[in-house]
Design an enzyme around this catalytic site. Structure first.
Site, PDB file in Angstrom:
ATOM      1  N   THR B 150      -2.848  10.031  -6.996  1.00 14.40           N
ATOM      2  CA  THR B 150      -3.876  10.213  -5.970  1.00 14.40           C
ATOM      3  C   THR B 150      -4.625  11.537  -6.126  1.00 14.40           C
ATOM      4  OG1 THR B 150      -2.416   9.002  -4.516  1.00 14.40           O
ATOM      5  CG2 THR B 150      -4.227  10.161  -3.471  1.00 14.40           C
ATOM      6  N   GLY B 189       4.510  14.253  -4.285  1.00 13.77           N
ATOM      7  CA  GLY B 189       5.678  14.911  -3.706  1.00 13.77           C
ATOM      8  C   GLY B 189       6.297  15.888  -4.697  1.00 13.77           C
ATOM      9  N   GLU B 432       1.868   3.969  -1.545  1.00 16.50           N
ATOM     10  CA  GLU B 432       2.152   2.832  -2.431  1.00 16.50           C
ATOM     11  C   GLU B 432       1.325   1.607  -2.058  1.00 16.50           C
ATOM     12  OE1 GLU B 432       3.725   2.619  -5.179  1.00 16.50           O
ATOM     13  OE2 GLU B 432       4.314   4.711  -5.076  1.00 16.50           O
TER      14      GLU B 432
HETATM   15  C1  LIG Z   1       3.393  10.677   2.952  1.00 15.71           C
HETATM   16  C2  LIG Z   1       2.584  10.357   1.716  1.00 15.71           C
HETATM   17  C3  LIG Z   1       3.115  10.596   0.462  1.00 15.71           C
HETATM   18  C4  LIG Z   1       2.369  10.333  -0.691  1.00 15.71           C
HETATM   19  N1  LIG Z   1       2.906  10.603  -1.929  1.00 15.71           N
HETATM   20  C5  LIG Z   1       2.158  10.410  -3.047  1.00 15.71           C
HETATM   21  C6  LIG Z   1       2.652  10.756  -4.359  1.00 15.71           C
HETATM   22  O1  LIG Z   1       3.779  11.228  -4.490  1.00 15.71           O
HETATM   23  N2  LIG Z   1       1.864  10.577  -5.447  1.00 15.71           N
HETATM   24  C7  LIG Z   1       0.601  10.084  -5.328  1.00 15.71           C
HETATM   25  O2  LIG Z   1      -0.076   9.944  -6.346  1.00 15.71           O
HETATM   26  N3  LIG Z   1       0.080   9.742  -4.123  1.00 15.71           N
HETATM   27  C8  LIG Z   1       0.821   9.896  -2.962  1.00 15.71           C
HETATM   28  N4  LIG Z   1       0.309   9.566  -1.727  1.00 15.71           N
HETATM   29  C9  LIG Z   1      -1.066   9.037  -1.619  1.00 15.71           C
HETATM   30  C10 LIG Z   1      -1.110   7.560  -1.272  1.00 15.71           C
HETATM   31  O3  LIG Z   1      -0.712   6.812  -2.372  1.00 15.71           O
HETATM   32  C11 LIG Z   1      -2.516   7.167  -0.795  1.00 15.71           C
HETATM   33  O4  LIG Z   1      -2.784   7.879   0.380  1.00 15.71           O
HETATM   34  C12 LIG Z   1      -2.592   5.685  -0.524  1.00 15.71           C
HETATM   35  O5  LIG Z   1      -2.629   5.002  -1.738  1.00 15.71           O
HETATM   36  C13 LIG Z   1      -3.807   5.282   0.324  1.00 15.71           C
HETATM   37  O6  LIG Z   1      -4.977   5.636  -0.330  1.00 15.71           O
HETATM   38  P1  LIG Z   1      -6.107   6.506   0.351  1.00 15.71           P
HETATM   39  O7  LIG Z   1      -5.479   7.664   1.005  1.00 15.71           O
HETATM   40  O8  LIG Z   1      -7.155   6.697  -0.653  1.00 15.71           O
HETATM   41  O9  LIG Z   1      -6.686   5.563   1.511  1.00 15.71           O
HETATM   42  P2  LIG Z   1      -8.161   4.969   1.566  1.00 15.71           P
HETATM   43  O10 LIG Z   1      -8.327   3.953   0.513  1.00 15.71           O
HETATM   44  O11 LIG Z   1      -9.154   6.055   1.642  1.00 15.71           O
HETATM   45  O12 LIG Z   1      -8.056   4.207   2.974  1.00 15.71           O
HETATM   46  C14 LIG Z   1      -8.823   4.547   4.111  1.00 15.71           C
HETATM   47  C15 LIG Z   1      -9.270   3.260   4.803  1.00 15.71           C
HETATM   48  O13 LIG Z   1     -10.154   2.535   3.942  1.00 15.71           O
HETATM   49  C16 LIG Z   1      -9.764   1.189   3.858  1.00 15.71           C
HETATM   50  N5  LIG Z   1     -10.100   0.640   2.521  1.00 15.71           N
HETATM   51  C17 LIG Z   1     -10.043   1.272   1.320  1.00 15.71           C
HETATM   52  N6  LIG Z   1     -10.404   0.424   0.336  1.00 15.71           N
HETATM   53  C18 LIG Z   1     -10.668  -0.766   0.919  1.00 15.71           C
HETATM   54  C19 LIG Z   1     -11.081  -2.051   0.454  1.00 15.71           C
HETATM   55  N7  LIG Z   1     -11.284  -2.255  -0.840  1.00 15.71           N
HETATM   56  N8  LIG Z   1     -11.238  -3.032   1.349  1.00 15.71           N
HETATM   57  C20 LIG Z   1     -11.035  -2.833   2.650  1.00 15.71           C
HETATM   58  N9  LIG Z   1     -10.646  -1.654   3.167  1.00 15.71           N
HETATM   59  C21 LIG Z   1     -10.463  -0.636   2.308  1.00 15.71           C
HETATM   60  C22 LIG Z   1      -8.285   1.204   4.102  1.00 15.71           C
HETATM   61  O14 LIG Z   1      -7.839  -0.041   4.595  1.00 15.71           O
HETATM   62  C23 LIG Z   1      -8.129   2.316   5.134  1.00 15.71           C
HETATM   63  O15 LIG Z   1      -8.307   1.799   6.423  1.00 15.71           O
HETATM   64  C24 LIG Z   1       1.052   9.812  -0.570  1.00 15.71           C
HETATM   65  C25 LIG Z   1       0.524   9.554   0.716  1.00 15.71           C
HETATM   66  C26 LIG Z   1       1.271   9.823   1.845  1.00 15.71           C
HETATM   67  C27 LIG Z   1       0.684   9.552   3.203  1.00 15.71           C
END
Ligand SMILES: Cc1cc2nc3c(=O)[nH]c(=O)nc-3n(C[C@H](O)[C@H](O)[C@H](O)COP(=O)(O)OP(=O)(O)OC[C@H]3O[C@@H](n4cnc5c(N)ncnc54)[C@H](O)[C@@H]3O)c2cc1C
Ligand SMILES: Cc1cc2nc3c(=O)[nH]c(=O)nc-3n(C[C@H](O)[C@H](O)[C@H](O)COP(=O)(O)OP(=O)(O)OC[C@H]3O[C@@H](n4cnc5c(N)ncnc54)[C@H](O)[C@@H]3O)c2cc1C
Lengths: 668, 668
Positions: B150, B189, B432
């Site tokens: 990410t 993490g 995930e």
């Molecule tokens: C506690 C925690 C630990 C984590 N640890 C790691 C880690 O160790 N390594 C790592 O690499 N990452 C890590 N992450 C990141 C995590 O994998 C991402 O936050 C997750 O994949 C969600 O992606 P985003 O934040 O880009 O959400 P976004 O995609 O920005 O989502 C925001 C909104 O947009 C909507 N959306 C997005 N795309 C679409 C679509 N195509 N159609 C409809 N709706 C959509 C979603 O439904 C949501 O409502 C961690 C996250 C958290 C919260």
């Protein structure tokens, strides 16, 4: 990284807005004058350098955070003392004044209970003589207090409280005792280390008899040294999900004596000789409870509005995934699933704020009648305030969480402010009456009303009058209009009240006691209460926007009507099972609702950012990396991260202390 | 206060239990042997004095908490190294081993990503030569790593990642760069201050062309000094709702060079001269993702089970209000509304754990087939794991919150452990694969299947085979039985898939592109996916308990059957709108379901405490004042409060510094 340009997406969104933003802001505030007053107040408070943080408090220890909160609370209290003088009590005021806290103390003030329940109880339960002694001292902070009702063993069930106040006519004193561990007071805000007085609720014993729960004002710490007085065991209860700086405390007494005149004597009295003179009616004390619940409803609406601003602005700035191959990533606000998560919360923010204001006005009307000697509307007001507090806090809590989740990973960061908004609003589902317990109280009123109807009594209070239409099987036809949906919800509420009534009756007929029957029907009772509350919210929201439309410009009024309709259709779809069961809707009407819902999302889409701008929260109040007006989301996330004390050193000491020795052992 | 007697209510509850507790425990663990193994492991870990806290971590600063977590993580990792050797990979093991964390680190370990994704990626994406170089070093903690996918600007949309890895054939190196602020890695993490290596996902550029996202292993800190290497900008991202000690970090590169062989080359390769050789199939990488999602499903089940234990035991100990005048206050567990809040969560705890285990077995089967060269079942497995991860984390999050709220005020105390359980489980709704995004992935598979069916293809995969029965209007009759309800859910899922399909088609016919039509139908697609997932959970739970009944004693199997039925009836009532719309149920069938639901609550009531005892969490693992085996709820609440550093002094310094001067000013 220090550009101050507004994000281009937000600029574009704002250009699309079809209504006059100022007009919406004034409508939300309750008038142009109030907007100016609010802004001036914000300006004053936010100009104070001492209220700003060097290091975000989340990085500090529990104790450090408390100490900072006390410092800021003193500054704010002083300001309030100057500001609040001679201001009339407007339904809009409590919320906007309280609303400055997220910009200053961030979490809850250790003086919060002083400013609310302590003052309100002095006001409501002291007789004139007592008020003369205490009120101005409390207003001027010469005494600092809290409201200590809940004990380790009892919150909901007041009659079960165990703290005792035994009258000793020899010395004309009450002797306070905490007879068991579960009798310890537990939860009162500020009690831990902040206050020197509290209102204590205790079982009154005099002349060998118990007279139930009475309120007493008790000094617990020395005014000079702040050391707890002998016979007082006081401290804080420890960390919670939120309320970290509220300094909630515990308190036990051992033969602790207070003068007779410290019993709050507006309703009941203990004479010098120990004679107990009972109250005429304790129904008057409902008043304070209703005020507090109205405030909770308003706060919940404000908190949900804040969450909606954050999530909508972020969703306008955030681009993710591809809708079409080879095209740029869309704003996530363009995903229909995202619109579904967010727009209902804009509508709910308005709905609940409007309902809160209406409840306040209703209450003022009832109080006026009471002063004229007419108590008839008190039970209705009580029933209303119970279910509205419950349903509004529940809806707002769920809405805030939905907004948080809609921000993906970044919504989980404290710097988004969404976790704190959540933990505050969910707390309100429990305090001032646990939600299930409150819904059951409203249900009791509804069942009484239903009995009235069955007995042919048609003189019902205004908010339950609609039930008359459903006393007999009716032949109204489902209509796919706002009024039709509201009628449908009325049918659902009536149907559920009837079902719950019948269930309870069935159990009684089968030989159960009234109380057992009540318990056995309680799931249905809670549902009936919720359904009734939904009717009220829908009606009030719809009516008030309808009324406002007479004075608002056509453009704004159109958008607000869309929000009303979205709210109604949303809940019709959520509750389609109930509507199918209890109203005359047919299966074939459902797709039309669904289509209308999706159309409304599309209609609201161009105004989404304008609508949340209309809630007009200053950046400092919003306190969110994701939600600021300029949309510099990523810059702010990074700026906040760089403030971490861990980031001040390239290598943390734990490497040399633990990790390196461990790696070296592994090398062998 | 130091009595160790078990609370009398709990003693009485346990005496009422109708089944053999040991038998349930073995069933939950997956066999008597595994129970013993688990207990031995817990014994070993919990005997280590260094893993215990003097002061609860909630009182400490962010930095202190991190340092303690590192210390404990080293101790635990060493233990795991010794313990895990030569143990076969059982579906039960990952969860119970992980489950020791709440008793030790409490929050998330800074080595968590090392132990999961870092190792899994080395295992799954390195070629044999690379594995030979890295795997044992990583297992032995000679290198400590994380998985950095990410970025600030991209989580969901992998193809949008901006970090670049440009091949330089001159030096046979990749040059890593972070071209924009949004390209910063964000979230991994342990990345902040803990790890010295990471797997980086970056856009591969070679010979002037971009070849999309590839994984690289990158050293970011010096192994001796732990100082970040030149060209690396690394730190932590700051406080979050939970994961306070996970040390999630950010990371940027400036012309940072790594050797060619650091690209993970199992699927794709860059030759010395820069020639890119592409992968045969990247579908193999699905494997890791499924394993991770199964673990998430299992963790969610464990966390919900913990919440259910806490809330049920507390509800047995807590007495509040009066059912009948002049009778003692009942246990709150006797309120039917309370039973409604709690018992479904006992059932869901079992349901999801069983589904998780079933998914693991299904996965092993699919992997076996893959090794034999058959990839046919991969899309089904992927679709399954997506919707199960989404729905299970959603249900468990909601269930934990319901349990917390059911504990009234005390559920809001951190010492109940319910707030932490909540913040961990809700995080899994986002990481995930964000839940909405995952549900849409499953929906894609379901729509493909529906197209297949419309085209007359009847060779469907096992988990979607049921859809065939609903391809044409059917004449099955609603039956008020377990199988009838499952059939009803199948009808709902099929109905929703059909509706979503028709909606999308309608939009295409009206001239929209496929992608726009997809978006416009997406609310319905998400709902279809959820409905399908509910079918799977209900079927698997019901079937597996049915099978187990052959070997379990009649008493236990009866109780488990009650839980299955409760689960089915609960969801039938929750989704009555859908069932009324899409199945052949009639309005008149609903009251029977409601009666059955209330009967089941009464049937389960006597075994409620026995059932949660059966999850067999040690007090240290539960880590809850409200949930301990002995039910000394109030004693523990007070003991924990007394540990507050604020309570170590009678007067906090803020009194003299701020409050007193303020009071004095007021006196004037
Ligand atoms: C506690 C925690 C630990 C984590 N640890 C790691 C880690 O160790 N390594 C790592 O690499 N990452 C890590 N992450 C990141 C995590 O994998 C991402 O936050 C997750 O994949 C969600 O992606 P985003 O934040 O880009 O959400 P976004 O995609 O920005 O989502 C925001 C909104 O947009 C909507 N959306 C997005 N795309 C679409 C679509 N195509 N159609 C409809 N709706 C959509 C979603 O439904 C949501 O409502 C961690 C996250 C958290 C919260
Ligand atoms: C953040 C916070 C701040 C607070 N501040 C203060 C304060 O300043 N001063 C103060 O005095 N108190 C304060 N409180 C305490 C608060 O008022 C009580 O927690 C609240 O009234 C709920 O009571 P309880 O905790 O006893 O819940 P309980 O009554 O124990 O509720 C537990 C469960 O039992 C159920 N239940 C209880 N009775 C019934 C019934 N009759 N029928 C059906 N179900 C029932 C409830 O629905 C709930 O599910 C605070 C609490 C919180 C969380």
């Amino acid at each position: 990284m220090t550009s101050t340009k507004v994000n281009v997406d937000l600029v574009r969104e704002r250009a699309k807005c079809t209504f006059d933003l100022k007009e919406l802001i004034h409508f939300v505030d309750g008038g142009e004058e109030i907007t100016s007053e609010r802004k001036a107040f914000e300006e004053t408070v936010l100009a104070i350098k001492e209220l700003k943080d060097d290091i975000p408090e989340d990085y500090l220890s529990h104790k450090e955070r408390y100490e900072i909160a006390v410092r800021k609370a003193c500054i704010l209290r002083e300001l309030r003392l100057r500001h609040d003088q001679n201001k009339p009590l407007l339904p809009e005021r409590p919320t906007y004044v309280y609303n400055i806290l997220p910009a200053t103390i961030k979490d809850i003030s250790p003086f919060y209970l002083h400013e609310t329940m302590f003052l309100a109880t002095i006001w409501g339960l002291m007789n004139d003589e007592q008020k003369a002694e205490w009120l101005s001292k409390a207003l001027d902070m010469k005494v600092i207090g809290t409201y200590a009702q809940t004990e380790l063993g009892h919150g909901t069930f007041l009659r079960g409280l165990e703290t005792t106040a035994t009258y000793d006519p020899e010395t004309e004193e009450f002797i306070l005792n905490t007879p068991t561990l579960t009798a310890y007071k537990w939860w009162p805000g500020g009690l831990g280390h902040t206050v020197n007085h509290c209102i204590i609720l205790a079982q009154l014993y005099t002349q060998g008899k118990c007279h139930g729960i009475q309120p007493f004002i008790v000094q617990i710490r020395d005014l000079e040294t702040h050391i707890p007085l002998p016979g007082v065991h006081v401290g804080e209860i420890g960390p919670k999900m939120g309320f970290q700086t509220a300094n909630n405390g515990f308190l036990g007494f051992k033969n602790f004596r207070i003068p007779r005149k410290n019993m709050l004597m507006k309703n009941s009295e203990v004479k010098k000789d120990g004679t107990y003179v009972s109250s005429k009616s304790d129904r008057l004390t409902y008043g304070t409870m209703v005020v507090v619940r109205v405030n909770i409803v308003n706060d919940a609406a404000m908190q949900l509005s804040a969450a909606a601003i954050i999530a909508v602005r972020y969703s306008a700035v955030r681009h993710q995934s591809q809708l079409k191959p080879n095209e740029p990533e869309p704003q996530i606000l363009d995903y229909v699933t995202q619109q579904r998560k967010l727009f209902i919360n804009i509508a709910t923010g308005h709905a609940i704020r409007i309902v809160g204001r209406w409840l306040w006005k209703t209450m003022l009307g009832v109080i006026q009648k009471i002063l004229e000697g007419n108590l008839d509307q008190l039970p209705e007001l009580h029933a209303l305030s119970c279910c509205l507090k419950a349903v509004c806090t529940q809806d707002c809590t769920a809405g805030i969480e939905q907004c948080r989740l809609a921000c993906g990973g970044h919504g989980y960061m404290n710097s988004s402010n969404l976790p704190l908004l959540y933990s505050h609003t969910t707390a309100a589902m429990t305090y001032e009456g646990e939600n299930t317990v409150l819904l059951l109280q409203t249900a009791r009123y509804l069942l009484k009303t239903w009995t009235q109807i069955l007995e042919g009594d048609t003189k019902l209070n205004p908010t339950v009058l609609y039930l008359l239409n459903f006393a007999k099987p009716t032949d109204y036809r489902w209509e796919n209009t706002n009024q039709g949906i509201i009628k449908g919800f009325q049918a659902v509420a009536a149907g559920k009240i009837k079902t719950a009534y019948d269930t309870a009756s069935k159990h009684v007929s089968a030989g159960k006691s009234q109380e057992e029957a009540w318990n056995l029907a309680s799931i249905q009772l809670v549902e009936a209460s919720e359904a009734h509350c939904r009717v009220i919210i829908c009606e009030v929201f719809s009516n008030e926007i309808q009324c406002a439309s007479n004075t608002l410009s056509p453009n704004l009024s159109k958008v607000l009507q869309q929000l009303v309709e979205l709210y109604l259709v949303h809940w019709a779809l959520e509750k389609k099972g109930d509507i199918l069961l209890y109203s005359t809707i047919s299966k074939d009407d459902i797709p039309a609702l669904r289509d209308r819902y999706e159309e409304l999302l599309a209609l609201i889409r161009p105004n989404a950012v304008g609508l949340v701008d209309g809630f007009d929260f200053r950046d400092e109040v919003l306190n969110s990396t994701l939600g600021a007006y300029d949309g510099r989301v990523y810059e702010r996330l990074m700026e906040e991260a760089l403030k971490s004390p861990l980031n001040a050193e390239p290598v943390n000491s734990s490497f040399h202390k633990y990790i390196k020795p461990f790696m070296e052992k592994a090398k062998l």
